[in-house]
Design an enzyme around this catalytic site. Structure first.
Site, short mmCIF file in Angstrom:
data_model
loop_
_atom_site.label_atom_id
_atom_site.label_comp_id
_atom_site.label_asym_id
_atom_site.label_seq_id
_atom_site.Cartn_x
_atom_site.Cartn_y
_atom_site.Cartn_z
N ARG B 42 -4.79 -1.49 3.47
CA ARG B 42 -4.46 -1.67 2.05
C ARG B 42 -5.05 -3.00 1.58
O ARG B 42 -4.74 -4.06 2.12
CB ARG B 42 -2.94 -1.68 1.89
CG ARG B 42 -2.49 -1.89 0.45
CD ARG B 42 -1.01 -1.62 0.27
NE ARG B 42 -0.20 -2.79 0.60
CZ ARG B 42 1.13 -2.79 0.70
NH1 ARG B 42 1.80 -1.67 0.55
NH2 ARG B 42 1.79 -3.88 0.99
N SER B 111 3.24 7.77 -1.99
CA SER B 111 4.41 6.90 -2.18
C SER B 111 5.34 7.51 -3.22
O SER B 111 4.89 7.85 -4.32
CB SER B 111 3.99 5.52 -2.70
OG SER B 111 3.24 4.83 -1.75
N LYS B 140 5.00 -6.75 -1.49
CA LYS B 140 4.42 -5.93 -2.54
C LYS B 140 5.22 -6.18 -3.82
O LYS B 140 6.24 -5.52 -4.05
CB LYS B 140 4.47 -4.46 -2.11
CG LYS B 140 3.48 -3.57 -2.83
CD LYS B 140 3.29 -2.25 -2.10
CE LYS B 140 2.32 -1.33 -2.82
NZ LYS B 140 2.90 -0.66 -3.97
#
Lengths: 215, 215
Positions: B42, B111, B140
């Site tokens: 990511r 997600s 995050k």
């Protein structure tokens, strides 16, 4: 030998940061009515979901007018909306890798600023090249020092695929870019940032058209 | 019925912003040696070219260890490096669109943070779901308010594909996530940000393993 099937005479690149109160799809519609024959969607800041939505909106317009839609950087988004092509910069996915995973008929544009990069992109299977920045530009801060018309001319003389000049091009200097050997000009601010987008596109299209008749 | 072929017990997500002096590929190698059975790359900030390079480096490591490599957001990069899958957030390309343009055998993770989103993702062809944030997390910032173990449990009871919990999970609370119905835990900082990555992974893997034996 230039592939004349791909008309890139006036190639309009969208830029989400340009001032303007109109929705992007109206701007694109107006640019096409003014003579844009190719549209590139460029937005490196928005989410992938937003880019997908915008691309979907634009493909409806470009298909209606039989104008190719090229997506900047994101081959996945291009594939997702069945865009006509993808345009890759030197910081993006390498052109030869993209060519390997994209349908053969899809347009692959590559940004280059030297003969070396141009030859590499051509070998990698590029359909056309975006060469620049030709002149100084404020639209793309990472565009680097302008390469000028001489380098453009040198690049055009070394390759067989169509070239569009990009960077700081407007109606007044577009003819010089064509005279240097490009098949078209890519414009951003002078069209999509104009108050009258259609008229702005017409002016550049007319300058390009006149210059192309002399080549 | 859960697809047991995909082991997601310890799913490690890389994060380029975590402090650490080691190259990412070493961190991933250590995480795998500590028990990571799935790795997600990511990085939403780097250029596509850089992401491609990193993905290519990591695929060499993950393939060697027979651990799937999942690319966050970028299906084009996943296709380019022949990664095992792609993971999409709610702000990314819609799952059903991605599923349409990706090879059938490719893993599609999505997600979700609600039963509604979970059912939609399952219908869209998701292979597994990342559910969270379960607990508060600093890794995050856009992860939203923690949904907690009850919502996780509710989601798990409504769907048939594997679930990994994500967000604020570490060795001490990983067992709760499994007990709530998840097949695995996704961790970021507690593994890739640890001084001893292998040991950190081992601790979470052991907690998950113990909890899985009780389910």
């Amino acid at each position: 030998m230039i592939n004349n099937q791909l008309n890139l005479s006036l190639y309009v690149v969208t830029d989400p940061f340009l001032p303007g109160s109109q929705p992007l799809k109206l701007v694109v519609e107006q640019a096409i009515s003014g003579g844009a024959v190719c549209v590139q969607l460029r937005d490196k800041k928005c989410s992938s979901g937003e880019l997908f939505k915008t691309a979907k909106e634009l493909i409806g317009i470009t298909k209606k007018h039989h104008v190719p839609l090229i997506i900047n950087d994101r081959l996945d988004i291009a594939l997702a909306v069945k865009a006509d092509g993808v345009h890759l910069g030197q910081e993006d996915l390498p052109a030869q890798v993209a060519r390997r995973i994209m349908p053969l008929e899809m347009i692959l544009g590559v940004s280059v600023d030297s003969v070396q990069q141009a030859l590499e992109a051509q070998d990698a299977g590029a359909t056309y090249l975006g060469v620049g920045s030709i002149f100084p530009t404020a639209t793309k801060p990472d565009a680097g020092y302008p390469i000028g018309l001489n380098t453009l001319s040198e690049i055009c003389s070394h390759i067989d695929i169509p070239v569009v000049g990009i960077g700081g091009i407007h109606a007044e200097n577009a003819g010089l870019v064509i005279a240097a050997g490009a098949q078209g000009v890519a414009v951003v601010s002078c069209v999509v940032g104009a108050d009258d987008v259609t008229r702005a596109a017409e002016k550049v299209a007319s300058a390009v058209s006149k210059a192309l008749m002399k080549t």
